[in-house]
Design an enzyme around this catalytic site. Structure first.
Site, PDB file in Angstrom:
ATOM      1  N   GLY A 117       0.778  -1.242   0.000  1.00  0.00           N
ATOM      2  CA  GLY A 117       0.000   0.000   0.000  1.00  0.00           C
ATOM      3  C   GLY A 117       0.802   1.280   0.000  1.00  0.00           C
ATOM      4  O   GLY A 117       0.290   2.350   0.337  1.00  0.00           O
ATOM      5  N   GLY A 119       2.308   2.550  -2.711  1.00  0.00           N
ATOM      6  CA  GLY A 119       2.210   3.245  -3.995  1.00  0.00           C
ATOM      7  C   GLY A 119       3.053   2.653  -5.106  1.00  0.00           C
ATOM      8  O   GLY A 119       3.350   3.347  -6.086  1.00  0.00           O
ATOM      9  N   LYS A 120       3.414   1.378  -5.002  1.00  0.00           N
ATOM     10  CA  LYS A 120       4.265   0.772  -6.035  1.00  0.00           C
ATOM     11  C   LYS A 120       3.509   0.677  -7.376  1.00  0.00           C
ATOM     12  O   LYS A 120       4.057   1.002  -8.421  1.00  0.00           O
ATOM     13  CB  LYS A 120       4.754  -0.613  -5.579  1.00  0.00           C
ATOM     14  CG  LYS A 120       5.627  -0.540  -4.332  1.00  0.00           C
ATOM     15  CD  LYS A 120       6.175  -1.869  -3.935  1.00  0.00           C
ATOM     16  CE  LYS A 120       5.129  -2.796  -3.365  1.00  0.00           C
ATOM     17  NZ  LYS A 120       4.490  -2.297  -2.123  1.00  0.00           N
ATOM     18  N   THR A 121       2.250   0.256  -7.302  1.00  0.00           N
ATOM     19  CA  THR A 121       1.467   0.162  -8.539  1.00  0.00           C
ATOM     20  C   THR A 121       1.267   1.556  -9.134  1.00  0.00           C
ATOM     21  O   THR A 121       1.376   1.743 -10.354  1.00  0.00           O
ATOM     22  CB  THR A 121       0.092  -0.497  -8.241  1.00  0.00           C
ATOM     23  OG1 THR A 121       0.331  -1.679  -7.490  1.00  0.00           O
ATOM     24  CG2 THR A 121      -0.668  -0.824  -9.486  1.00  0.00           C
ATOM     25  N   HIS A 341      -7.456   0.465  33.720  1.00  0.00           N
ATOM     26  CA  HIS A 341      -6.288   0.021  32.953  1.00  0.00           C
ATOM     27  C   HIS A 341      -5.869   1.132  31.978  1.00  0.00           C
ATOM     28  O   HIS A 341      -4.703   1.550  31.953  1.00  0.00           O
ATOM     29  CB  HIS A 341      -6.673  -1.264  32.192  1.00  0.00           C
ATOM     30  CG  HIS A 341      -5.571  -1.878  31.409  1.00  0.00           C
ATOM     31  ND1 HIS A 341      -4.945  -3.041  31.788  1.00  0.00           N
ATOM     32  CD2 HIS A 341      -4.967  -1.504  30.251  1.00  0.00           C
ATOM     33  CE1 HIS A 341      -4.013  -3.347  30.909  1.00  0.00           C
ATOM     34  NE2 HIS A 341      -4.007  -2.428  29.955  1.00  0.00           N
ATOM     35  N   GLU A 342      -6.828   1.639  31.216  1.00  0.00           N
ATOM     36  CA  GLU A 342      -6.498   2.673  30.214  1.00  0.00           C
ATOM     37  C   GLU A 342      -6.097   3.978  30.891  1.00  0.00           C
ATOM     38  O   GLU A 342      -5.201   4.681  30.416  1.00  0.00           O
ATOM     39  CB  GLU A 342      -7.677   2.897  29.254  1.00  0.00           C
ATOM     40  CG  GLU A 342      -8.090   1.683  28.440  1.00  0.00           C
ATOM     41  CD  GLU A 342      -6.943   1.001  27.715  1.00  0.00           C
ATOM     42  OE1 GLU A 342      -5.979   1.672  27.333  1.00  0.00           O
ATOM     43  OE2 GLU A 342      -7.018  -0.244  27.554  1.00  0.00           O
ATOM     44  N   HIS A 345      -2.458   3.729  31.774  1.00  0.00           N
ATOM     45  CA  HIS A 345      -1.596   3.944  30.600  1.00  0.00           C
ATOM     46  C   HIS A 345      -1.499   5.446  30.293  1.00  0.00           C
ATOM     47  O   HIS A 345      -0.413   5.984  30.066  1.00  0.00           O
ATOM     48  CB  HIS A 345      -2.218   3.299  29.349  1.00  0.00           C
ATOM     49  CG  HIS A 345      -1.992   1.825  29.210  1.00  0.00           C
ATOM     50  ND1 HIS A 345      -0.763   1.243  29.348  1.00  0.00           N
ATOM     51  CD2 HIS A 345      -2.854   0.819  28.889  1.00  0.00           C
ATOM     52  CE1 HIS A 345      -0.872  -0.068  29.127  1.00  0.00           C
ATOM     53  NE2 HIS A 345      -2.135  -0.353  28.859  1.00  0.00           N
ATOM     54  N   ASP A 416       0.327  -5.787  26.256  1.00  0.00           N
ATOM     55  CA  ASP A 416       1.261  -4.805  26.832  1.00  0.00           C
ATOM     56  C   ASP A 416       2.568  -5.498  27.200  1.00  0.00           C
ATOM     57  O   ASP A 416       3.655  -4.954  26.992  1.00  0.00           O
ATOM     58  CB  ASP A 416       0.667  -4.178  28.099  1.00  0.00           C
ATOM     59  CG  ASP A 416      -0.645  -3.474  27.828  1.00  0.00           C
ATOM     60  OD1 ASP A 416      -0.853  -3.055  26.678  1.00  0.00           O
ATOM     61  OD2 ASP A 416      -1.457  -3.355  28.768  1.00  0.00           O
TER      62      ASP A 416
HETATM   63  P1  ATP Z   1       0.760  -3.739  -2.786  1.00  0.00           P
HETATM   64  O1  ATP Z   1       2.182  -3.990  -2.412  1.00  0.00           O
HETATM   65  O2  ATP Z   1      -0.182  -4.234  -1.728  1.00  0.00           O
HETATM   66  O3  ATP Z   1       0.403  -4.199  -4.164  1.00  0.00           O
HETATM   67  P2  ATP Z   1       1.168  -1.011  -3.642  1.00  0.00           P
HETATM   68  O4  ATP Z   1       2.425  -0.530  -3.000  1.00  0.00           O
HETATM   69  O5  ATP Z   1       1.238  -1.421  -5.066  1.00  0.00           O
HETATM   70  O6  ATP Z   1       0.517  -2.144  -2.745  1.00  0.00           O
HETATM   71  P3  ATP Z   1      -0.814   0.813  -4.551  1.00  0.00           P
HETATM   72  O7  ATP Z   1      -1.691  -0.248  -5.140  1.00  0.00           O
HETATM   73  O8  ATP Z   1      -0.008   1.620  -5.480  1.00  0.00           O
HETATM   74  O9  ATP Z   1       0.099   0.145  -3.453  1.00  0.00           O
HETATM   75  O10 ATP Z   1      -1.681   1.789  -3.653  1.00  0.00           O
HETATM   76  C1  ATP Z   1      -3.011   1.476  -3.222  1.00  0.00           C
HETATM   77  C2  ATP Z   1      -3.791   2.764  -3.058  1.00  0.00           C
HETATM   78  O11 ATP Z   1      -3.290   3.494  -1.928  1.00  0.00           O
HETATM   79  C3  ATP Z   1      -3.659   3.704  -4.239  1.00  0.00           C
HETATM   80  O12 ATP Z   1      -4.655   3.484  -5.187  1.00  0.00           O
HETATM   81  C4  ATP Z   1      -3.793   5.070  -3.596  1.00  0.00           C
HETATM   82  O13 ATP Z   1      -5.148   5.408  -3.414  1.00  0.00           O
HETATM   83  C5  ATP Z   1      -3.195   4.884  -2.225  1.00  0.00           C
HETATM   84  N1  ATP Z   1      -1.767   5.255  -2.160  1.00  0.00           N
HETATM   85  C6  ATP Z   1      -0.756   4.428  -1.820  1.00  0.00           C
HETATM   86  N2  ATP Z   1       0.412   5.085  -1.817  1.00  0.00           N
HETATM   87  C7  ATP Z   1       0.151   6.357  -2.176  1.00  0.00           C
HETATM   88  C8  ATP Z   1       0.951   7.510  -2.359  1.00  0.00           C
HETATM   89  N3  ATP Z   1       2.269   7.481  -2.142  1.00  0.00           N
HETATM   90  N4  ATP Z   1       0.343   8.663  -2.739  1.00  0.00           N
HETATM   91  C9  ATP Z   1      -0.985   8.696  -2.940  1.00  0.00           C
HETATM   92  N5  ATP Z   1      -1.794   7.635  -2.774  1.00  0.00           N
HETATM   93  C10 ATP Z   1      -1.258   6.476  -2.380  1.00  0.00           C
END
Ligand code: ATP
Length: 501
Positions: A117, A119-121, A341-342, A345, A416
């Site tokens: 997640g 942003g590689k894609t 507890h909380e 903390h 914890d």
């Molecule tokens: P995975 O490894 O799980 O395939 P990934 O690194 O390819 O994940 P993306 O698919 O590019 O992640 O990102 C998923 C969504 O998260 C995007 O469609 C976007 O909405 C948001 N997102 C992730 N990274 C960024 C970023 N750097 N800037 C803006 N939006 C982001």
């Protein structure tokens, strides 16, 4: 084969079976040839890739026509280093005549590594947009098949499709994006069905080696993985995946940028401070931040508001961190225990770092019956001994508080203790414990005894501190029992912040 043809064939076969059955024909003789036919069909469809389509996107112009979102590097927040590195690597596609003149051999592969997640894609899509390339996507799992040779054929088909699509679209370059490249690219000989995996990887290597600068369509392979350690070294050697670009979790500035990008189409109330949200979301990926703003907007919609308020955002942070509120019924005694507890903390957290408590709640979410959310001061990468000891104090404060008020601890402190143990371990292996510098071969009993000693000492400090503040502890717990949740500011009004002795 078209879907309708397949449906007619299946229909005809069913009708023939039915007719044969009612005319009393013995089927057992037909079973063997029939199963061979089915197997042959499956192999053929896999080999020729009939059943396999890779996603094809054109980087410019046509994107709009084919309703494919246009992703540019400006749509990606917080990855300035990674963007810079990738753009530099793409220059040979952008300025191929210049690079040819200088005799630069084309870059064949770029590997994007980093947590999910981040942003590689998005980066791969933006690269296609930036270089005006045809964009093909495939997921590593698409290459994994039961039958030897099918994966290798799919690799061949993917490269072929990239070149032919680019030609059709009148483009001179194509980017092939392979997500989860660790699946076909895993170290040879490590997977259970060696033959198939190894053939797929060998074909991928052959195709990458076959990329030449004099070809009318330049192909660049962009691979993405969260586990680059699993990749076969042959894939990473120079001349194949020449560049590795780290796409890491964003820092505070990066998080703010990502929040701004995703908030651009959302109406935010004037009291919303995205900088505060960025500060409170240390460890969130881009995907978490996008989801946070989406959840906040859903919250505003549910409440019938026109704008997203800061309370919608706070609620969304907790939802993304810990999940949906659970509706289990908690007994009165348990609720009181959770409140103390909380409160324990929170009081210790505030004492060791004033202003650190962002919120306290005894509303259960997922497995958590209650929790405090802390404001990280800033992204921190190094910790001193005192900071680690203070963090251990915050961890043990919940259990110590329970013991002070109810004479006994509960299983609620299990998480914890795990956290405190991890912190103590970090101290030991960083040479910050009474043992001094230790090797990784430290005997397990010494490690265990030192962890117990570190945690026990902090428990004593917390006990001494809270014993003198039972009245304030009760005040905070009572407020929690009445209100369910308290914001950090309201909590600070309830107590006068005091330093830990
Ligand atoms: P995975 O490894 O799980 O395939 P990934 O690194 O390819 O994940 P993306 O698919 O590019 O992640 O990102 C998923 C969504 O998260 C995007 O469609 C976007 O909405 C948001 N997102 C992730 N990274 C960024 C970023 N750097 N800037 C803006 N939006 C982001």
């Amino acid at each position: 084969m078209a879907k309708w043809v397949r449906e007619i064939v299946v229909g005809l076969i069913c009708a023939m079976i039915f007719l044969a059955l009612i005319s009393g024909i013995d089927f057992s003789l037909l079973l063997l040839p029939a199963s061979m036919l089915v197997l042959g069909w499956m192999l053929w469809s896999g080999r020729t890739g009939v059943s396999q389509n890779f996603g094809v996107r054109s980087g410019l112009g046509k994107e709009e026509d084919s309703k494919i979102p246009k992703v540019t590097f400006n749509d990606i927040g917080g990855q300035d280093m990674a963007k810079g590195e990738l753009m530099e690597a793409l220059s040979f596609l952008k300025e191929s005549s210049k690079t040819k003149r200088l005799g630069i051999r084309p870059l064949k592969g770029v590997l994007l590594t980093g947590p999910p997640g981040t942003g590689k894609t998005l980066m791969a899509k933006a690269a296609a947009h930036y270089t005006e390339s045809v964009f093909l996507t495939a997921s590593g799992s698409q290459f994994v098949q039961m039958y030897a040779g099918v994966g290798a054929n799919r690799v061949r088909q993917l490269f072929k499709q990239a070149r032919s699509t680019a030609k059709q679209e009148g483009k001179t370059s194509a980017i092939i994006f392979i997500d989860e490249i660790d699946v076909p690219g895993a170290k040879r000989g490590t997977t259970t069905s060696h033959m198939e995996y190894d053939q797929t990887l060998n074909e991928l290597l052959t195709q990458i080696d076959g990329i030449r600068s004099d070809h009318p369509v330049q192909v660049l392979v962009v691979g993405a993985t969260n586990r680059s350690d699993l990749l076969d070294p042959a894939l990473l050697r120079p001349g194949r995946f020449d560049r590795t670009v780290g796409v890491d979790l964003p820092d505070k500035k990066g998080r703010l940028h990502i929040l701004q990008i995703h908030a651009a189409n959302k109406p935010l109330a004037p009291n919303v401070n995205l900088e505060m949200v960025a500060a409170e979301t240390s460890g969130f990926s881009g995907a978490h931040l996008e989801s946070l703003l989406n959840e906040a907007a859903i919250g505003a919609l549910r409440a019938g508001r026109e704008e997203i308020s800061s309370s919608d955002l706070s609620e969304a942070i907790e939802k993304v961190m810990l999940g949906e509120k659970s509706n289990r019924t908690i007994q009165k005694e348990e609720r009181e225990r959770v409140a103390f507890h909380e409160a324990g903390h929170a009081i210790v957290s505030e004492a060791v770092r004033p202003g650190s408590v962002a919120s306290i709640t005894i509303v259960s979410r997922n497995q958590a019956l209650g929790y405090i959310r802390q404001n990280p001061k800033d992204d921190q990468y190094l910790y001193t001994k005192d900071q680690l000891l203070e963090a251990i104090m915050v961890c043990v404060a919940g259990a110590v508080s329970e013991e002070l008020v109810f004479d006994q601890r509960s299983t609620g402190a299990q998480n914890d203790i795990e956290q405190a143990t991890d912190l103590a371990k970090r101290m030991i292996f960083a040479g910050l414990s009474p043992l001094g510098i230790v090797s990784s071969e430290l005997p397990a009993t010494t490690l265990h005894e030192t962890i117990v000693q570190i945690i026990a000492e902090q428990e004593q400090r917390v006990k001494a501190f809270l014993q003198e503040r039972v009245e304030v502890l009760t005040r905070v717990a009572t407020c929690l029992l009445e209100e369910d949740s308290i914001t950090g500011d309201d909590f600070r009004k309830l107590l006068g912040t005091q330093a830990v002795s």
